[in-house]
Design an enzyme around this catalytic site. Structure first.
Site, mmCIF file in Angstrom:
data_model
loop_
_atom_site.group_PDB
_atom_site.id
_atom_site.type_symbol
_atom_site.label_atom_id
_atom_site.label_comp_id
_atom_site.label_asym_id
_atom_site.label_seq_id
_atom_site.Cartn_x
_atom_site.Cartn_y
_atom_site.Cartn_z
ATOM 1 N N TYR A 30 -64.862 -40.781 38.185
ATOM 2 C CA TYR A 30 -63.883 -41.838 38.418
ATOM 3 C C TYR A 30 -62.814 -41.391 39.408
ATOM 4 O O TYR A 30 -62.753 -40.216 39.797
ATOM 5 C CB TYR A 30 -63.259 -42.285 37.091
ATOM 6 C CG TYR A 30 -62.160 -41.393 36.571
ATOM 7 C CD1 TYR A 30 -62.446 -40.195 35.936
ATOM 8 C CD2 TYR A 30 -60.816 -41.755 36.727
ATOM 9 C CE1 TYR A 30 -61.430 -39.375 35.466
ATOM 10 C CE2 TYR A 30 -59.802 -40.943 36.251
ATOM 11 C CZ TYR A 30 -60.110 -39.756 35.626
ATOM 12 O OH TYR A 30 -59.107 -38.953 35.177
ATOM 13 N N LYS A 148 -64.375 -35.065 39.220
ATOM 14 C CA LYS A 148 -63.465 -35.920 38.455
ATOM 15 C C LYS A 148 -64.339 -36.750 37.516
ATOM 16 O O LYS A 148 -64.724 -37.878 37.803
ATOM 17 C CB LYS A 148 -62.639 -36.787 39.406
ATOM 18 C CG LYS A 148 -61.338 -37.201 38.785
ATOM 19 C CD LYS A 148 -60.350 -37.651 39.823
ATOM 20 C CE LYS A 148 -59.270 -38.500 39.219
ATOM 21 N NZ LYS A 148 -58.619 -37.957 38.045
ATOM 22 N N GLU A 181 -54.224 -25.892 35.514
ATOM 23 C CA GLU A 181 -53.590 -27.184 35.813
ATOM 24 C C GLU A 181 -53.254 -27.917 34.521
ATOM 25 O O GLU A 181 -53.547 -27.434 33.425
ATOM 26 C CB GLU A 181 -54.522 -28.042 36.664
ATOM 27 C CG GLU A 181 -55.834 -28.381 35.982
ATOM 28 C CD GLU A 181 -56.767 -29.216 36.846
ATOM 29 O OE1 GLU A 181 -56.299 -29.935 37.738
ATOM 30 O OE2 GLU A 181 -57.983 -29.156 36.593
ATOM 31 N N LEU A 205 -58.859 -29.410 39.634
ATOM 32 C CA LEU A 205 -59.149 -30.561 40.492
ATOM 33 C C LEU A 205 -58.294 -30.404 41.749
ATOM 34 O O LEU A 205 -57.096 -30.095 41.652
ATOM 35 C CB LEU A 205 -58.776 -31.869 39.787
ATOM 36 C CG LEU A 205 -59.074 -33.111 40.631
ATOM 37 C CD1 LEU A 205 -60.563 -33.439 40.619
ATOM 38 C CD2 LEU A 205 -58.294 -34.322 40.133
HETATM 39 N N1 PMP Z 1 -55.789 -32.526 37.666
HETATM 40 C C1 PMP Z 1 -56.456 -33.349 36.819
HETATM 41 C C2 PMP Z 1 -57.308 -32.750 35.753
HETATM 42 C C3 PMP Z 1 -56.330 -34.746 36.954
HETATM 43 O O1 PMP Z 1 -56.988 -35.562 36.124
HETATM 44 C C4 PMP Z 1 -55.474 -35.266 37.968
HETATM 45 C C5 PMP Z 1 -55.287 -36.750 38.081
HETATM 46 N N2 PMP Z 1 -56.260 -37.342 38.859
HETATM 47 C C6 PMP Z 1 -54.825 -34.370 38.828
HETATM 48 C C7 PMP Z 1 -55.005 -33.009 38.645
HETATM 49 C C8 PMP Z 1 -53.971 -34.871 39.967
HETATM 50 O O2 PMP Z 1 -54.798 -35.366 41.002
HETATM 51 P P1 PMP Z 1 -54.309 -36.486 42.024
HETATM 52 O O3 PMP Z 1 -53.101 -35.946 42.723
HETATM 53 O O4 PMP Z 1 -55.460 -36.657 42.949
HETATM 54 O O5 PMP Z 1 -53.986 -37.694 41.227
#
Ligand code: PMP
Length: 286
Positions: A30, A148, A181, A205
């Site tokens: 997603y 993701k 993270e 991610l």
């Molecule tokens: N890490 C994880 C595990 C996430 O689910 C998200 C949210 N998408 C992020 C980091 C932040 O990513 P982004 O800046 O692309 O929203």
């Protein structure tokens, strides 16, 4: 209205089968996007990451990049939204019980758009609390966190721990004990005017917000170091913030029982202002 497979349907009629492998096995991927003033911020980067995630799980997305972009805007407009969140989900699709992806001839493709209600202002004014949790981030060679994935149990277990400890967000370490993270965010910390953040190969991610922040910081002449860091580094940080598409930059003033200032730090504020300017530029240029 929800975009389901190739058309808009009413929410109440937007149904997915109980045999969908997204439901049965969390087999899918997603993206979450933020819409500002009717404009989907960095939509192309999100669609590219969706395709990267898909290729990492050998999933064929039935729509081209351009068609997905069109469908995103169609869904935003059909719901009459200005400030919104868009979620694109693609699952392996409906198929009989069993793990073989070939059981599912067609992926299920869904776009949901809903109004953005925002995070409490106090979070940005006072900063939030983080908890370093026991749950470790998925090992890269088991499920690469760059995917993701719809399978979010790793993050949900961490979230449960954080909630028990009264924290806004959990910070997970990787299998070797390095800072990875948050459950839905990336983490940054500042020491001696330098911005530090875990490298992607720690097993995280590669957040789109994270990427933008790194570029903005470098443009501003702030040194950025992506690397491997132990939790103690956070305890002695001068500033900490987390980042995500919906939070943008969220200041952190407490980690476990350690206080990191009483209000958002100077560099955090500079970078958040720069982020808002980037959004403004993007929306104006649309
Ligand atoms: N890490 C994880 C595990 C996430 O689910 C998200 C949210 N998408 C992020 C980091 C932040 O990513 P982004 O800046 O692309 O929203």
């Amino acid at each position: 209205m929800v975009f389901l497979n190739n058309r808009l349907v009413h929410e109440k009629r937007a149904m997915v089968s109980v045999f969908d492998h997204g439901f049965l096995y969390g087999d899918g991927i997603y993206e979450t996007l933020r819409v500002y003033n009717g404009v989907a911020f960095m939509v192309d980067e999100h669609i590219e990451r969706l395709h990267r995630s898909a290729s990492m799980i050998s999933l064929r997305i039935p729509l081209t990049h351009a068609k997905i972009r069109k469908a995103v805007y169609k869904t935003i407009r059909a719901n009459g939204l200005d400030d919104a969140v868009v979620r694109i989900s693609v699952s392996r699709g409906e198929g009989s019980i069993g793990l073989d992806p070939e059981l599912c001839p067609e992926p299920t493709f869904v776009i949901i758009a809903y109004p953005f209600t925002g995070h409490p202002r106090i979070n940005y004014e006072r900063g939030v609390k983080l908890a370093i949790v026991e749950t470790r981030r998925n090992y890269r060679r088991a499920i690469d966190p760059r995917i993701k994935s719809l399978n979010f149990l790793n993050n949900i277990l961490a979230k449960i721990e954080a909630k028990k400890r009264g924290a806004f967000e959990a910070i997970m370490l990787n299998h070797r004990g390095y800072i990875a993270e948050g459950t839905i965010s990336n983490i940054f910390f500042i020491k001696n005017k330098t911005l530090f953040t875990p490298a992607v190969d720690v097993g995280i991610l590669d957040g789109i917000t994270r990427g933008l922040i790194i570029n903005m910081a470098r443009e501003k002449g702030i040194e950025v170091i992506e690397g491997r860091f132990r939790p103690e580094e956070l305890y002695s940080a001068e500033e900490i913030f987390i980042s995500s598409t919906t939070m943008e930059l969220m200041p952190v003033t407490m980690i476990d029982d350690i206080r990191i200032g009483t209000k958002p730090g100077r560099i955090t504020r500079i970078l958040h202002r720069a982020y808002k300017e980037k959004v403004e530029e993007y929306v104006q240029g649309f």
